[in-house]
Each structure stands twice: as C-alpha cells, then as structure tokens.
Write a protein that holds these residues in place. Sequence first.
Motif, PDB file in Angstrom:
ATOM      1  N   ILE A   5       0.863  -1.176   0.000  1.00  0.00           N
ATOM      2  CA  ILE A   5       0.000   0.000   0.000  1.00  0.00           C
ATOM      3  C   ILE A   5       0.901   1.228   0.000  1.00  0.00           C
ATOM      4  N   GLU A   6       0.603   2.167  -0.888  1.00  0.00           N
ATOM      5  CA  GLU A   6       1.386   3.399  -0.920  1.00  0.00           C
ATOM      6  C   GLU A   6       0.464   4.597  -0.755  1.00  0.00           C
ATOM      7  N   SER A   7       0.749   5.390   0.252  1.00  0.00           N
ATOM      8  CA  SER A   7       0.002   6.616   0.497  1.00  0.00           C
ATOM      9  C   SER A   7       0.495   7.681  -0.482  1.00  0.00           C
ATOM     10  N   ILE A   8      -0.449   8.282  -1.217  1.00  0.00           N
ATOM     11  CA  ILE A   8      -0.084   9.326  -2.168  1.00  0.00           C
ATOM     12  C   ILE A   8      -0.837  10.601  -1.808  1.00  0.00           C
ATOM     13  N   GLU A   9      -0.535  11.673  -2.485  1.00  0.00           N
ATOM     14  CA  GLU A   9      -1.153  12.959  -2.182  1.00  0.00           C
ATOM     15  C   GLU A   9      -2.669  12.901  -2.293  1.00  0.00           C
ATOM     16  N   GLY A  10      -3.313  13.774  -1.545  1.00  0.00           N
ATOM     17  CA  GLY A  10      -4.767  13.876  -1.606  1.00  0.00           C
ATOM     18  C   GLY A  10      -5.489  12.850  -0.766  1.00  0.00           C
ATOM     19  N   GLY A  11      -4.796  12.205   0.167  1.00  0.00           N
ATOM     20  CA  GLY A  11      -5.444  11.219   1.021  1.00  0.00           C
ATOM     21  C   GLY A  11      -5.863   9.963   0.291  1.00  0.00           C
ATOM     22  N   ARG A  12      -5.122   9.610  -0.736  1.00  0.00           N
ATOM     23  CA  ARG A  12      -5.434   8.407  -1.508  1.00  0.00           C
ATOM     24  C   ARG A  12      -4.330   7.377  -1.356  1.00  0.00           C
ATOM     25  N   TYR A  13      -4.670   6.141  -1.690  1.00  0.00           N
ATOM     26  CA  TYR A  13      -3.736   5.029  -1.576  1.00  0.00           C
ATOM     27  C   TYR A  13      -3.739   4.234  -2.875  1.00  0.00           C
ATOM     28  N   LEU A  14      -2.553   3.808  -3.289  1.00  0.00           N
ATOM     29  CA  LEU A  14      -2.391   2.859  -4.388  1.00  0.00           C
ATOM     30  C   LEU A  14      -2.078   1.505  -3.786  1.00  0.00           C
ATOM     31  N   VAL A  15      -2.479   0.438  -4.462  1.00  0.00           N
ATOM     32  CA  VAL A  15      -2.275  -0.917  -3.944  1.00  0.00           C
ATOM     33  C   VAL A  15      -1.653  -1.792  -5.027  1.00  0.00           C
ATOM     34  N   ALA A  16      -0.714  -2.627  -4.605  1.00  0.00           N
ATOM     35  CA  ALA A  16      -0.118  -3.619  -5.500  1.00  0.00           C
ATOM     36  C   ALA A  16      -0.017  -4.938  -4.739  1.00  0.00           C
ATOM     37  N   THR A  17      -0.034  -6.034  -5.461  1.00  0.00           N
ATOM     38  CA  THR A  17       0.144  -7.357  -4.865  1.00  0.00           C
ATOM     39  C   THR A  17       1.328  -8.026  -5.542  1.00  0.00           C
ATOM     40  N   GLY A  18       1.871  -9.025  -4.879  1.00  0.00           N
ATOM     41  CA  GLY A  18       2.988  -9.775  -5.441  1.00  0.00           C
ATOM     42  C   GLY A  18       4.108  -9.905  -4.446  1.00  0.00           C
ATOM     43  N   SER A  19       5.337  -9.754  -4.942  1.00  0.00           N
ATOM     44  CA  SER A  19       6.525  -9.842  -4.092  1.00  0.00           C
ATOM     45  C   SER A  19       7.295  -8.528  -4.206  1.00  0.00           C
ATOM     46  N   ALA A  20       8.306  -8.385  -3.382  1.00  0.00           N
ATOM     47  CA  ALA A  20       9.108  -7.157  -3.407  1.00  0.00           C
ATOM     48  C   ALA A  20       9.706  -6.899  -4.790  1.00  0.00           C
ATOM     49  N   ASP A  21      10.009  -7.965  -5.517  1.00  0.00           N
ATOM     50  CA  ASP A  21      10.637  -7.832  -6.834  1.00  0.00           C
ATOM     51  C   ASP A  21       9.655  -7.848  -8.004  1.00  0.00           C
ATOM     52  N   ASN A  22       8.427  -8.299  -7.761  1.00  0.00           N
ATOM     53  CA  ASN A  22       7.462  -8.455  -8.852  1.00  0.00           C
ATOM     54  C   ASN A  22       6.068  -8.081  -8.358  1.00  0.00           C
ATOM     55  N   ARG A  23       5.699  -6.837  -8.554  1.00  0.00           N
ATOM     56  CA  ARG A  23       4.409  -6.333  -8.075  1.00  0.00           C
ATOM     57  C   ARG A  23       3.483  -6.025  -9.241  1.00  0.00           C
ATOM     58  N   SER A  24       2.184  -6.238  -8.990  1.00  0.00           N
ATOM     59  CA  SER A  24       1.158  -5.873  -9.968  1.00  0.00           C
ATOM     60  C   SER A  24       0.225  -4.867  -9.313  1.00  0.00           C
ATOM     61  N   VAL A  25       0.078  -3.707  -9.940  1.00  0.00           N
ATOM     62  CA  VAL A  25      -0.806  -2.664  -9.420  1.00  0.00           C
ATOM     63  C   VAL A  25      -2.249  -3.121  -9.588  1.00  0.00           C
ATOM     64  N   PHE A  26      -3.060  -2.882  -8.558  1.00  0.00           N
ATOM     65  CA  PHE A  26      -4.475  -3.270  -8.591  1.00  0.00           C
ATOM     66  C   PHE A  26      -5.235  -2.332  -9.520  1.00  0.00           C
TER      67      PHE A  26
END
Length: 82
Positions: A5-26
């Motif tokens: 989970i990454e907190s970004i500006e504007g009180g929003r969050y981006l999410v990705a699943t996978g491993s530290a080396d191979n992530r897929s954005v939701f």
Amino acid sequence: MDLFIESIEGGRYLVATGSADNRSVFKDQRNQTKTFHSISQIKEQFADQSFGKVMLKQSTPYDEMCGMASMTGPLELEINWR
C-alpha cells in the motif's frame, strides 16, 4: 503473496500485490489503476484474501516544508492486517 500500500497525495492510496521484486498494481474493471480513500476501504476490497506481509509506504515532500529533518527515503513499515 504480499500486499503493498502506498500513500499518495490527496489522502489516496495505491495498492499492489505480489513480491518485493514483482508487483502488480491493482486495477478496476476498466483496467485503470484503482485508488482507495482509506485503509478500511482496502481491507474491504481484499477481505477474502490472505497475505504474507502487508507493507505501508508513505512518501511525502512535506516534512522539509514543515521544518522537519529530511529523510533518506520514504517511510515503509509492515502493518498488522487483521
């Protein structure tokens, strides 16, 4: 599989699943990157899934603007998911 989970500006969050080396954005049904407005909303979306780790990352340029010492990188920590 881990959840990132990454907190970004504007009180929003981006999410990705996978491993530290191979992530897929939701993404949503239109194949657009989905943003969330709270951790609770993310928990609802992924309620039926289990993760090895859940990592929360916060990148903010505002620390220096507020007179705080600059950090060497984003704040990233493992959070309790349940």
